[in-house]
Motif scaffolding. Sequence first.
Motif, PDB file in Angstrom:
ATOM      1  N   ALA A 169      70.928  15.199  86.659  1.00  0.00           N
ATOM      2  CA  ALA A 169      69.792  15.399  87.566  1.00  0.00           C
ATOM      3  C   ALA A 169      68.468  15.258  86.816  1.00  0.00           C
ATOM      4  O   ALA A 169      67.531  14.605  87.295  1.00  0.00           O
ATOM      5  CB  ALA A 169      69.887  16.771  88.226  1.00  0.00           C
ATOM      6  N   GLY A 170      68.375  15.873  85.631  1.00  0.00           N
ATOM      7  CA  GLY A 170      67.149  15.767  84.846  1.00  0.00           C
ATOM      8  C   GLY A 170      66.875  14.343  84.399  1.00  0.00           C
ATOM      9  O   GLY A 170      65.719  13.890  84.384  1.00  0.00           O
ATOM     10  N   LEU A 171      67.931  13.611  84.047  1.00  0.00           N
ATOM     11  CA  LEU A 171      67.757  12.221  83.611  1.00  0.00           C
ATOM     12  C   LEU A 171      67.301  11.343  84.769  1.00  0.00           C
ATOM     13  O   LEU A 171      66.392  10.508  84.621  1.00  0.00           O
ATOM     14  CB  LEU A 171      69.077  11.701  83.031  1.00  0.00           C
ATOM     15  CG  LEU A 171      69.063  10.300  82.411  1.00  0.00           C
ATOM     16  CD1 LEU A 171      68.121  10.254  81.218  1.00  0.00           C
ATOM     17  CD2 LEU A 171      70.473   9.901  81.991  1.00  0.00           C
ATOM     18  N   LEU A 172      67.924  11.520  85.947  1.00  0.00           N
ATOM     19  CA  LEU A 172      67.551  10.714  87.108  1.00  0.00           C
ATOM     20  C   LEU A 172      66.136  11.028  87.578  1.00  0.00           C
ATOM     21  O   LEU A 172      65.452  10.159  88.127  1.00  0.00           O
ATOM     22  CB  LEU A 172      68.549  10.956  88.248  1.00  0.00           C
ATOM     23  CG  LEU A 172      69.946  10.371  88.057  1.00  0.00           C
ATOM     24  CD1 LEU A 172      70.891  10.902  89.121  1.00  0.00           C
ATOM     25  CD2 LEU A 172      69.902   8.853  88.106  1.00  0.00           C
ATOM     26  N   LEU A 173      65.701  12.278  87.352  1.00  0.00           N
ATOM     27  CA  LEU A 173      64.360  12.651  87.784  1.00  0.00           C
ATOM     28  C   LEU A 173      63.286  11.891  87.014  1.00  0.00           C
ATOM     29  O   LEU A 173      62.158  11.726  87.506  1.00  0.00           O
ATOM     30  CB  LEU A 173      64.162  14.163  87.624  1.00  0.00           C
ATOM     31  CG  LEU A 173      62.917  14.780  88.260  1.00  0.00           C
ATOM     32  CD1 LEU A 173      62.849  14.463  89.750  1.00  0.00           C
ATOM     33  CD2 LEU A 173      62.894  16.290  88.041  1.00  0.00           C
ATOM     34  N   PRO A 252      63.062  26.217  84.034  1.00  0.00           N
ATOM     35  CA  PRO A 252      62.115  25.090  83.996  1.00  0.00           C
ATOM     36  C   PRO A 252      60.752  25.476  83.443  1.00  0.00           C
ATOM     37  O   PRO A 252      60.133  24.704  82.697  1.00  0.00           O
ATOM     38  CB  PRO A 252      62.024  24.676  85.475  1.00  0.00           C
ATOM     39  CG  PRO A 252      63.312  25.122  86.078  1.00  0.00           C
ATOM     40  CD  PRO A 252      63.648  26.404  85.369  1.00  0.00           C
ATOM     41  N   VAL A 253      60.270  26.673  83.807  1.00  0.00           N
ATOM     42  CA  VAL A 253      58.959  27.109  83.327  1.00  0.00           C
ATOM     43  C   VAL A 253      58.995  27.357  81.823  1.00  0.00           C
ATOM     44  O   VAL A 253      58.088  26.951  81.084  1.00  0.00           O
ATOM     45  CB  VAL A 253      58.512  28.379  84.073  1.00  0.00           C
ATOM     46  CG1 VAL A 253      57.153  28.850  83.571  1.00  0.00           C
ATOM     47  CG2 VAL A 253      58.461  28.135  85.571  1.00  0.00           C
ATOM     48  N   ILE A 254      60.049  28.034  81.339  1.00  0.00           N
ATOM     49  CA  ILE A 254      60.147  28.357  79.912  1.00  0.00           C
ATOM     50  C   ILE A 254      60.251  27.095  79.065  1.00  0.00           C
ATOM     51  O   ILE A 254      59.545  26.920  78.067  1.00  0.00           O
ATOM     52  CB  ILE A 254      61.356  29.284  79.659  1.00  0.00           C
ATOM     53  CG1 ILE A 254      61.127  30.651  80.312  1.00  0.00           C
ATOM     54  CG2 ILE A 254      61.614  29.445  78.167  1.00  0.00           C
ATOM     55  CD1 ILE A 254      62.329  31.564  80.253  1.00  0.00           C
ATOM     56  N   PHE A 259      58.086  25.889  75.769  1.00  0.00           N
ATOM     57  CA  PHE A 259      58.584  25.112  74.633  1.00  0.00           C
ATOM     58  C   PHE A 259      58.082  23.665  74.648  1.00  0.00           C
ATOM     59  O   PHE A 259      58.378  22.912  73.714  1.00  0.00           O
ATOM     60  CB  PHE A 259      60.114  25.142  74.611  1.00  0.00           C
ATOM     61  CG  PHE A 259      60.689  26.497  74.328  1.00  0.00           C
ATOM     62  CD1 PHE A 259      60.240  27.269  73.274  1.00  0.00           C
ATOM     63  CD2 PHE A 259      61.695  27.014  75.136  1.00  0.00           C
ATOM     64  CE1 PHE A 259      60.778  28.520  73.010  1.00  0.00           C
ATOM     65  CE2 PHE A 259      62.240  28.272  74.889  1.00  0.00           C
ATOM     66  CZ  PHE A 259      61.773  29.024  73.822  1.00  0.00           C
ATOM     67  N   GLU A 260      57.364  23.278  75.711  1.00  0.00           N
ATOM     68  CA  GLU A 260      56.750  21.958  75.832  1.00  0.00           C
ATOM     69  C   GLU A 260      57.789  20.834  75.709  1.00  0.00           C
ATOM     70  O   GLU A 260      57.585  19.845  74.995  1.00  0.00           O
ATOM     71  CB  GLU A 260      55.639  21.780  74.787  1.00  0.00           C
ATOM     72  CG  GLU A 260      54.501  22.786  74.951  1.00  0.00           C
ATOM     73  CD  GLU A 260      53.413  22.591  73.911  1.00  0.00           C
ATOM     74  OE1 GLU A 260      53.644  21.847  72.928  1.00  0.00           O
ATOM     75  OE2 GLU A 260      52.332  23.167  74.081  1.00  0.00           O
ATOM     76  N   GLN A 261      58.897  21.001  76.434  1.00  0.00           N
ATOM     77  CA  GLN A 261      59.943  19.987  76.474  1.00  0.00           C
ATOM     78  C   GLN A 261      59.906  19.270  77.824  1.00  0.00           C
ATOM     79  O   GLN A 261      59.166  19.648  78.724  1.00  0.00           O
ATOM     80  CB  GLN A 261      61.318  20.637  76.247  1.00  0.00           C
ATOM     81  CG  GLN A 261      61.451  21.372  74.937  1.00  0.00           C
ATOM     82  CD  GLN A 261      61.446  20.457  73.732  1.00  0.00           C
ATOM     83  OE1 GLN A 261      62.029  19.375  73.762  1.00  0.00           O
ATOM     84  NE2 GLN A 261      60.780  20.876  72.664  1.00  0.00           N
ATOM     85  N   SER A 262      60.735  18.240  77.989  1.00  0.00           N
ATOM     86  CA  SER A 262      60.783  17.464  79.226  1.00  0.00           C
ATOM     87  C   SER A 262      61.747  18.111  80.219  1.00  0.00           C
ATOM     88  O   SER A 262      62.483  19.047  79.894  1.00  0.00           O
ATOM     89  CB  SER A 262      61.237  16.036  78.932  1.00  0.00           C
ATOM     90  OG  SER A 262      62.589  16.037  78.489  1.00  0.00           O
ATOM     91  N   THR A 263      61.752  17.579  81.439  1.00  0.00           N
ATOM     92  CA  THR A 263      62.696  18.075  82.446  1.00  0.00           C
ATOM     93  C   THR A 263      64.142  17.784  82.047  1.00  0.00           C
ATOM     94  O   THR A 263      65.055  18.527  82.398  1.00  0.00           O
ATOM     95  CB  THR A 263      62.404  17.430  83.809  1.00  0.00           C
ATOM     96  OG1 THR A 263      62.434  16.002  83.680  1.00  0.00           O
ATOM     97  CG2 THR A 263      61.042  17.854  84.338  1.00  0.00           C
TER      98      THR A 263
END
Length: 411
Positions: A169-173, A252-254, A259-263
């Motif tokens: 899901a995160g990759l497709l987003l 998602p918020v954390i 941590f400034e990472q991607s979805t």
Amino acid sequence: MSAAVAPRHARPTAGLMQDVYLPRAADALASAMSTYGIPLLVLATTRSAALTGGAFTLEWIPRLVASGWAGTIVDRHGPATIFHLASLGRALVLAAGAVLLHLHPSGLVANVTVMVLATMTGMLTVFSYIAAETAGAAAGRRAGTRAHRVQAVLLGIEQTANLGGPALAGLLLLAGPPPMLAVITTFSLLAGLLALRTPPTHGVPAGAPKSQSGTGFLTGWRTIRSLPALGWLVAGLTVSNLATGLLQAAGPVIVVKHFEQSTTAVGLVWSAAAGATLLSITLCRFALDRLGLWPVGATCAALASLACLAAAQAPDYLSYLVLIAALMAAEGGMTVVLRTLRSRLIPPEKFGSTLSATVVILLLPFPVAGVLTALTPPDALGHVITVCAALQALGLFCAFAQLRTDPALCT
């Protein structure tokens, strides 16, 4: 009964793959992608931590409400019918959402669309889950002494979907909301079509009048109260789910903001957790044979409490990922204990209603976790998670202290 006139549901295990396993696999993947992907979609569309927590709440409140009578409906109309209708309904909702987000990628229409998607997919998913669990329980009863193998396969399917679903899901987003929703729609549609092969009388006792198949949440609640071991375990896991739900809602918020990472990194957290859970389930099968329910359950409860307390103070993304994986692995062990105890103690004719009541109680903390996430500033989420982790440790300690000498867990 001859083979010529024997109904399909009378076959021992020959049709399990096409009748039970394949529909469950397609539905589990669609459910995992929507459960973890919709909050990511909300964050990507609205850029709001408050709306992300609100969407998590909207995703779980309908599950909570629907679970109260989903078991009754499944017992009355049969899991195959409800599974088919719920999967097709979810496919239609997701397809409509994909079209709207393609036409309106941002703005008020997009915000309303993603919040409605969270609500509708949450409600429809609980119907397909209750139907699939009821079908699996019936398949296990027909398997006789091989019942534990059926349950192990079903649990493995569920965790495998949780392993791949969030990351997919995160990759497709990254390609945009419509492609992600289109893929989930495809899996939902596939599950609905495969459900047509599922025997129509799973879970309903032979010869039982339809009016008596499922008598609602009240019957399930009374059954839980009449089984102290099940009641204490459900109570402990309910308190534990507040901490787990908060970590899911705030994930998602954390990951994205703190941590400034991607979805995609958010999906990887829960995929790693699912992989650890799958390993934990395999190990617990052997541990249960040697040690029994209580030692395995108490050990997993202690590990879950420690991992949750540590996750609240995680200094970086990698340690956060490892601690979440350890927490969910321990939760997986407790789930094995719960399912084993549930299959031992709940009478078959009350399984659907009692399962619904159990699900309602266990889901209660999740909308609360969504509200907490929506109301808490991102910088203060660590403190709230620490408090919930302390409550988790206390709840699990009290539950397993009460269960230490219970015959149901000592056998």
